[in-house]
Scaffold this motif. Structure first.
Motif, PDB file in Angstrom:
ATOM      1  N   SER A   1       0.696  -1.259   0.058  1.00 60.64           N
ATOM      2  CA  SER A   1      -0.095  -0.021   0.024  1.00 60.64           C
ATOM      3  C   SER A   1       0.880   1.312  -0.107  1.00 60.64           C
ATOM      4  CB  SER A   1      -1.060  -0.212   1.231  1.00 60.64           C
ATOM      5  OG  SER A   1      -0.206  -0.060   2.434  1.00 60.64           O
ATOM      6  N   HIS A   2       2.128   1.246  -0.272  1.00 62.31           N
ATOM      7  CA  HIS A   2       3.019   2.444  -0.567  1.00 62.31           C
ATOM      8  C   HIS A   2       4.105   2.013  -1.130  1.00 62.31           C
ATOM      9  CE1 HIS A   2       4.917   6.016   1.982  1.00 62.31           C
ATOM     10  NE2 HIS A   2       5.679   5.690   0.959  1.00 62.31           N
ATOM     11  N   THR A   3       4.089   2.572  -2.440  1.00 63.28           N
ATOM     12  CA  THR A   3       5.292   2.345  -3.367  1.00 63.28           C
ATOM     13  C   THR A   3       5.394   3.557  -4.273  1.00 63.28           C
ATOM     14  OG1 THR A   3       4.659   1.602  -5.639  1.00 63.28           O
ATOM     15  CG2 THR A   3       4.756   0.102  -3.498  1.00 63.28           C
ATOM     16  N   HIS A   4       6.729   3.824  -4.712  1.00 62.60           N
ATOM     17  CA  HIS A   4       7.103   4.790  -5.747  1.00 62.60           C
ATOM     18  C   HIS A   4       7.515   3.921  -6.831  1.00 62.60           C
ATOM     19  CE1 HIS A   4       6.952   7.944  -2.380  1.00 62.60           C
ATOM     20  NE2 HIS A   4       7.279   6.895  -1.649  1.00 62.60           N
ATOM     21  N   PHE A   5       6.741   3.254  -7.596  1.00 63.86           N
ATOM     22  CA  PHE A   5       7.506   2.188  -8.443  1.00 63.86           C
ATOM     23  C   PHE A   5       7.571   2.999  -9.995  1.00 63.86           C
ATOM     24  CE2 PHE A   5       4.329   0.550 -11.402  1.00 63.86           C
ATOM     25  CZ  PHE A   5       2.885   0.890 -10.775  1.00 63.86           C
ATOM     26  N   GLY A  50       0.712   3.277  -6.142  1.00 67.23           N
ATOM     27  CA  GLY A  50       1.773   3.921  -6.713  1.00 67.23           C
ATOM     28  C   GLY A  50       1.744   5.312  -6.814  1.00 67.23           C
ATOM     29  N   LYS A  51       2.791   6.037  -6.598  1.00 67.38           N
ATOM     30  CA  LYS A  51       2.697   7.530  -6.273  1.00 67.38           C
ATOM     31  C   LYS A  51       3.374   8.410  -7.559  1.00 67.38           C
ATOM     32  CE  LYS A  51       3.352   7.084  -1.247  1.00 67.38           C
ATOM     33  NZ  LYS A  51       2.125   7.117  -0.913  1.00 67.38           N
ATOM     34  N   SER A  52       2.878   9.517  -7.724  1.00 68.04           N
ATOM     35  CA  SER A  52       3.669  10.527  -8.703  1.00 68.04           C
ATOM     36  C   SER A  52       4.803  10.804  -7.745  1.00 68.04           C
ATOM     37  CB  SER A  52       2.627  11.465  -9.469  1.00 68.04           C
ATOM     38  OG  SER A  52       2.180  12.238  -8.119  1.00 68.04           O
ATOM     39  N   LEU A  58      -0.330  10.876   4.279  1.00 69.70           N
ATOM     40  CA  LEU A  58       0.772  11.668   4.547  1.00 69.70           C
ATOM     41  C   LEU A  58       2.178  10.786   4.603  1.00 69.70           C
ATOM     42  CD1 LEU A  58      -1.455  13.369   6.041  1.00 69.70           C
ATOM     43  CD2 LEU A  58       0.118  14.604   6.995  1.00 69.70           C
ATOM     44  N   HIS A  59       3.452  11.435   3.919  1.00 68.17           N
ATOM     45  CA  HIS A  59       4.683  11.015   4.757  1.00 68.17           C
ATOM     46  C   HIS A  59       4.927  11.698   6.003  1.00 68.17           C
ATOM     47  CE1 HIS A  59       5.010   9.373   0.510  1.00 68.17           C
ATOM     48  NE2 HIS A  59       6.177   8.890   0.863  1.00 68.17           N
ATOM     49  N   ALA A  60       4.642  11.020   7.036  1.00 73.46           N
ATOM     50  CA  ALA A  60       4.496  11.735   8.284  1.00 73.46           C
ATOM     51  C   ALA A  60       5.563  11.327   9.426  1.00 73.46           C
ATOM     52  CB  ALA A  60       3.108  11.659   8.863  1.00 73.46           C
ATOM     53  N   ASP A 107       1.990   7.788   7.149  1.00 68.53           N
ATOM     54  CA  ASP A 107       2.868   6.627   6.621  1.00 68.53           C
ATOM     55  C   ASP A 107       4.304   7.061   7.212  1.00 68.53           C
ATOM     56  OD1 ASP A 107       0.550   6.360   5.143  1.00 68.53           O
ATOM     57  OD2 ASP A 107       1.767   5.485   3.370  1.00 68.53           O
ATOM     58  N   HIS A 108       5.085   5.922   7.232  1.00 69.14           N
ATOM     59  CA  HIS A 108       6.590   6.131   7.717  1.00 69.14           C
ATOM     60  C   HIS A 108       6.468   6.209   9.524  1.00 69.14           C
ATOM     61  CE1 HIS A 108       9.196   6.363   4.493  1.00 69.14           C
ATOM     62  NE2 HIS A 108       8.291   7.166   3.763  1.00 69.14           N
ATOM     63  N   LEU A 109       6.087   7.283  10.153  1.00 68.02           N
ATOM     64  CA  LEU A 109       5.991   7.478  11.534  1.00 68.02           C
ATOM     65  C   LEU A 109       7.024   7.021  12.374  1.00 68.02           C
ATOM     66  CD1 LEU A 109       2.311   5.872  11.360  1.00 68.02           C
ATOM     67  CD2 LEU A 109       3.292   8.530  11.656  1.00 68.02           C
ATOM     68  N   THR A 159       6.214  -2.068   1.180  1.00 68.51           N
ATOM     69  CA  THR A 159       7.619  -1.955   0.934  1.00 68.51           C
ATOM     70  C   THR A 159       8.196  -0.500   0.753  1.00 68.51           C
ATOM     71  OG1 THR A 159       7.331  -1.772  -1.470  1.00 68.51           O
ATOM     72  CG2 THR A 159       7.489  -3.793  -0.170  1.00 68.51           C
ATOM     73  N   ASP A 160       7.378   0.504   0.231  1.00 71.18           N
ATOM     74  CA  ASP A 160       8.029   1.919   0.071  1.00 71.18           C
ATOM     75  C   ASP A 160       9.001   1.773  -0.991  1.00 71.18           C
ATOM     76  OD1 ASP A 160       8.214   4.686   0.281  1.00 71.18           O
ATOM     77  OD2 ASP A 160       9.852   4.500   1.760  1.00 71.18           O
ATOM     78  N   PHE A 161       8.833   0.607  -2.091  1.00 72.38           N
ATOM     79  CA  PHE A 161       9.860   0.428  -3.063  1.00 72.38           C
ATOM     80  C   PHE A 161       9.903   2.002  -3.896  1.00 72.38           C
ATOM     81  CE2 PHE A 161      10.037  -0.271  -7.568  1.00 72.38           C
ATOM     82  CZ  PHE A 161      11.393  -1.006  -7.432  1.00 72.38           C
TER      83      PHE A 161
HETATM   84 FE    FE Z   1       7.304   6.922   0.268  1.00 68.18          FE
END
Ligand code: FE
Ligand code: NIG
Length: 425
Positions: free
Chosen positions: A81-85, A150-152, A251-253, A274-276, A325-327
């Motif tokens: 549920s969190h990647t930048h692929f 996937g994030k922009s 949020l990347h928080a 996310d992160h935390l 993964t935060d790939f």
């Molecule tokens: Fe990220």
């Protein structure tokens, strides 16, 4: 293959049953059926139970593809549920600098880090991004991932941000893995806006966000809310506008410095924070109370040599935790679900059951999709994995190695290790 499939005789059918996030103690409940079977019709799960009951219920086996899972555990497909692929270029040298002691934020201050991927992504053609994106999705699928976010965020200008989202939209149509798109235009401050971050937020609000919302190019809006990147106030401003336009929030928080990102996620009713790594006790209790998913990314803490997020404490406080993964090409270049199992169990103190919940039903909830995937329940998508082993415990026991033998997406076999990997449908 037509999406009509029966899986029978599974030594364990790990259903992870539920249609919403599991909070705190609920994360230990996997709902395991011994000698289980699942019926999938037209890609949707229609029956779940003991093999003897399911197959005696006048199911005409001849109408279905049949997978005999004798001696194997079956689970829902994983949700990353969190990647930048989707990105251009790589940052392998930067990784080596970090190994010799230069910090992630120092590299970023020197114009490296995210900004170097921004340059490579703006120079990449859509075809190139499609090709590398497809290769990465294939690799994720081999780890049992059936839905990915996937994030922009490697554009920071209108055209490249939209290009990333359009590439993901196309990949979603062409590739078996489902893709949930997030607009992360506020991922870094472009050179031209250094010292004038408010103006960059204005540009995103006026010049990009409305088009993203109108064209439904993203379901979520995210921001890198971090000291020396975007402040709490700037994050509140962008995310409030995104919410007004109908986007859901992430949020990347509190990743590197504690600035109150978790508290802001709760205040805004974000779906996830996310992160935390640095989240405060107050922030954690706010997340639990507001039912905001705490999405933790142990691969990033590992790769940045930062302390892990306090997952055990969060679950004990009643939070719902998802793992992902935060790939991405910088802080965590891995799509390995096996690595996430290893780090979360050994270093974050989670049980195998909690890790499974965090990568299935809670991963789905982190994408607001717990009603359609993330568990083996009636009326959900037929997204499942078959392990090479008889019990789910092998997922953490077989350290760093994928135990996934088969992946089934909407009732179709799309990956089979025994048949050489990917299967084109
Ligand atoms: Fe990220
Ligand atoms: O989630 N923290 C910011 N964004 C990414 C890293 C992206 C990159 O380094 O390219 C993250 O860790």
């Amino acid at each position: 293959m037509n999406g009509n499939l029966i899986i029978k005789n599974a030594s364990q059918l790990v259903t992870c049953s539920g249609y919403k996030a599991k909070q705190g103690k609920e994360m230990s409940e996997l709902h395991v059926i011994e000698d289980g079977a699942v019926v999938i019709e037209d890609g949707t799960i229609t029956a779940v139970g003991k093999t003897a009951d399911i197959l005696s219920d006048s199911v005409a086996e001849s109408k279905y593809d049949v997978v005999d899972a004798k001696g194997k555990a079956v689970l829902p497909g994983f949700v990353d549920s969190h990647t930048h692929f989707v990105f251009g270029g790589y940052r392998a040298e930067e990784y080596s600098w970090r190994l010799s002691g230069v910090s992630y934020m120092d590299i970023m201050k020197r114009g490296g880090g995210i900004l170097s991927t921004v340059k490579a992504t703006s120079e990449a053609s859509k075809e190139e991004l499609m090709k590398s994106g497809t290769d990465r999705l294939n690799s994720m699928l081999s780890f049992g991932v059936t839905t990915v976010e996937g994030k922009s965020g490697y554009g920071l200008d209108r055209d490249t941000e939209l290009k990333q989202l359009e590439v993901m939209e196309l990949l979603d149509q062409e590739h078996p893995v489902d893709i949930v798109r997030t607009f992360l235009g506020a991922h870094a401050v472009p050179e031209a806006y250094k010292g004038n971050e408010d103006a960059f937020i204005d540009f995103l609000i006026d010049g990009v966000l409305p088009e993203v919302a109108d064209r439904k190019l993203a379901a979520f809006c995210d921001i890198f809310c971090e000291q020396n990147v975007f402040s709490i106030e700037q994050s509140r401003r962008l995310l409030s506008k995104a919410k007004e336009l109908g986007l859901k929030l992430k949020l990347h928080a509190d990743e590197i410095v504690r600035i109150g990102g978790a508290e802001l996620a709760a205040e805004l009713g974000a779906i996830s924070a996310d992160h935390l790594l640095q989240a405060s006790n107050q922030g954690i209790s706010d997340l639990a109370e507001s039912r905001v998913m705490a999405t933790l990314l142990p691969g990033t803490a590992f790769s940045l040599k930062e302390p892990y997020a306090r997952a055990r404490y969060m679950i004990d406080q009643g939070c719902a935790v998802a793992l992902a993964t935060d790939f991405n090409p910088g802080s965590c270049f891995t799509e390995s679900i096996s690595l996430i199992f290893a780090l979360a169990t050994i270093y974050m103190g989670l049980t195998t059951e909690e890790v499974i919940s965090s990568l299935t039903i809670n991963g789905a909830a982190a994408l607001d999709r717990a009603d359609i995937t993330g568990s083996i329940d009636k009326d959900k998508k037929g997204d499942l994995i078959v392990l090479e082993h008889p019990s789910y415990h092998f997922l953490s026991y077989h350290i760093g190695v994928s135990s996934v033998e088969k992946v089934i997406k909407k009732g179709k076999l799309v990956f089979d290790k025994k048949e050489g990997g990917l299967i084109s449908c």
